[in-house]
Design an enzyme around this catalytic site. Structure first.
Site, short mmCIF file in Angstrom:
data_model
loop_
_atom_site.label_atom_id
_atom_site.label_comp_id
_atom_site.label_asym_id
_atom_site.label_seq_id
_atom_site.Cartn_x
_atom_site.Cartn_y
_atom_site.Cartn_z
N CYS A 1 0.83 -1.21 0.00
CA CYS A 1 0.00 0.00 0.00
C CYS A 1 0.87 1.26 0.00
O CYS A 1 1.46 1.60 -1.01
CB CYS A 1 -0.98 -0.05 1.17
SG CYS A 1 -2.31 1.16 1.02
N HIS B 1 -3.29 -5.47 1.43
CA HIS B 1 -2.67 -5.67 2.75
C HIS B 1 -2.64 -7.15 3.13
O HIS B 1 -3.49 -7.59 3.91
CB HIS B 1 -3.43 -4.89 3.82
CG HIS B 1 -3.30 -3.41 3.68
ND1 HIS B 1 -2.19 -2.72 4.11
CD2 HIS B 1 -4.13 -2.49 3.15
CE1 HIS B 1 -2.35 -1.43 3.84
NE2 HIS B 1 -3.51 -1.25 3.26
N GLU C 1 -0.83 -8.42 5.22
CA GLU C 1 -0.58 -8.49 6.67
C GLU C 1 -1.87 -8.41 7.49
O GLU C 1 -1.84 -8.65 8.69
CB GLU C 1 0.43 -7.40 7.08
CG GLU C 1 -0.14 -5.99 7.22
CD GLU C 1 -0.34 -5.25 5.89
OE1 GLU C 1 -0.21 -5.89 4.83
OE2 GLU C 1 -0.65 -4.05 5.94
#
Lengths: 291, 185
Positions: free
Chosen positions: B79, B168, B170
């Site tokens: 991002c 994302h 994560e």
């Protein structure tokens, strides 16, 4: 609201972590804030110190002013609505605000009910001064929490008190036996499933920032060391002598909040801080609004 | 193996949790001294690119990190991290400018435009993708290669030692994108 929208809204707050959210009242101030390293701005008509000074009823800002700020910056734009005023919230959602702050800084529109935030697509942040308030707001649909502190005072004492209270209660809940959670939930007047999350994870289910009275880089670092995941700065910046420099220093103090040498440098030659009011001198305790 | 995670602002902790799951040692990069140790890869997390770009300069990290990447240090940008690496940023200025990609910031609009989806990722199959006020890549050039597209927009790319994703990984339970990055080392 779909479960996945709520997740996305909590996740936007995760992207703001380690950052500083600054109160701004004009597009020019928003640009200064963005240049200084703000991770988001809070658009409002008057900063809390001026709301406090002016008295009277304080409401959501003119959408035109908020849109001017949305056009001026690329970072997320937040705006405040009054506690319980779900039509102000609907208006903010209609202009595609990135985050709504259902805020005790404005005059409450409802002295019993908060907004049912789970009905909205846009995310909400709410103030809290202890674990019970925080989990009640989350139950209503808030996807981010901040301490209430005492806005517009430049006095960090209440933000410290609220952050310590919240974290102390979280530690207490962590240490309970599993079969004691229901009684604790009853006492705190919060849903047991949210309290179970705190019990298992030792933290709130959403991101938790500090707010209310932060005026210096040292104040910001203090709140970070006490466990805040980021900081809101309201009157502290644009009520000070050199807003751009102070804002940039607070941003850096939040990133390197444990590096005393760096914070010493950041605290040097900042010009005049906002004068501030001691908590004993204030007439309206905004933190008592919306429990 | 040891991975440095840029921890100036944003969701850097979440990357640490992913690496914990994969049993990989990691540390946070907040100031110049943090770069003194030996490490084998770096993650630039999500957050606000304007904030990170500014702090990279003011904390005197910019040149060291740019040099390391140009010298071949494997890097994963998610991002905002993707924006930091782009040579061209539409309606904005580039930061580290090490990768031949042209990026549109806030390409899906404001928070109401944030979304979840699944998409094909080169060699990984279908992966969950969470986009938060995300950018996308308008075009790649040089030897940068597209790794994933969603609705005809490029959302992941690779150029030698650099891998970027607009979403994302994560924030999901799926560690495959991180494993892909670790295999680059």
């Amino acid at each position: 609201m779909k479960e996945n929208r709520y997740e996305l809204n909590k996740q936007l707050a995760q992207m703001l972590k380690g950052g500083v959210i600054m109160d701004v009242t004009t597009p020019e101030q928003a640009e200064i804030a963005q240049k200084a390293g703000a991770c988001a701005v809070m658009a409002l008509e008057r900063i809390p110190a001026d709301i406090r000074a002016a008295g009277g009823v304080s409401r959501m800002s003119d959408p035109k002013m908020i849109q001017g700020i949305q056009e001026a910056v690329s970072i997320p734009v937040m705006a405040k609505c009054r506690i319980g005023h779900f039509v102000e919230a609907q208006i903010l959602e209609a202009i595609e605000i990135d985050y709504i702050d259902e805020s005790e800084v404005l005059s409450p529109a409802d002295d019993i009910y908060h907004i049912q935030k789970s009905k909205f697509q846009v995310p909400f942040v709410c103030g809290a001064k202890d674990l019970g308030e925080a989990l009640r707001r989350i139950a209503e649909g808030a996807s981010m929490i901040r301490t209430k502190g005492e806005p517009g005072t430049g006095d960090v004492v209440q933000a410290v008190r609220h952050m310590r209270a919240m974290n102390r209660e979280i530690r207490r809940i962590q240490n309970l036996r599993e079969d004691e959670i229901f009684e604790a939930a009853k006492q705190l007047q919060v849903p047991a499933d949210l309290l179970s999350y705190v019990h298992e994870n030792g933290k709130l289910p959403v991101v938790n920032f500090a707010a209310g009275g932060v005026a210096t880089p040292a104040d910001a670092a203090l709140m970070m060391q006490l466990g805040a995941e980021g900081v809101f700065v309201g009157s502290g910046i644009f009520k000070s002598g050199d807003p751009a420099k102070r804002a940039a220093s607070i941003v850096k103090a939040v990133t390197n909040y444990e590096d005393a040498k760096e914070i010493a440098k950041l605290s040097t030659d900042l010009g005049e801080a906002m004068v501030g009011i001691n908590e004993q001198e204030i007439e309206i305790l905004m933190a008592e609004r919306g429990l | 193996m040891k991975i440095g995670i840029l921890a100036l602002q944003g969701a850097f902790e979440e990357h640490g949790h992913m690496l914990d799951q994969l049993g990989v040692e990691h540390f946070e990069i907040r100031k110049k001294d943090d770069l003194k140790q030996d490490f084998h890869g770096m993650i630039l997390p999500g957050g606000e690119s304007t904030v990170m770009g500014k702090l990279l300069l003011e904390l005197d990290l910019f040149e060291s990190i740019q040099t390391k990447i140009n010298n071949g240090l494997p890097v994963l940008g998610t991002c905002a991290g993707l924006i930091l690496l782009a040579k061209q940023v539409k309606e904005g200025k580039p930061h580290l400018a090490t990768m031949d990609i042209n990026v549109q910031r806030n390409a899906y609009g404001r928070q109401l435009g944030s979304f979840n989806t699944q998409g094909m990722f080169d060699h990984l199959g279908t992966v969950p993708m969470t986009f938060i006020r995300a950018p996308y890549i308008e075009s790649v050039s040089g030897n940068a290669k597209v790794l994933a597209t969603v609705d005809e927009h490029i959302v992941a790319a690779r150029q030698e030692n650099q891998c970027v994703v607009a979403f994302h990984p994560e924030l999901t339970q799926d560690t495959r994108v991180h494993e892909y990055f670790l295999r680059m080392i």
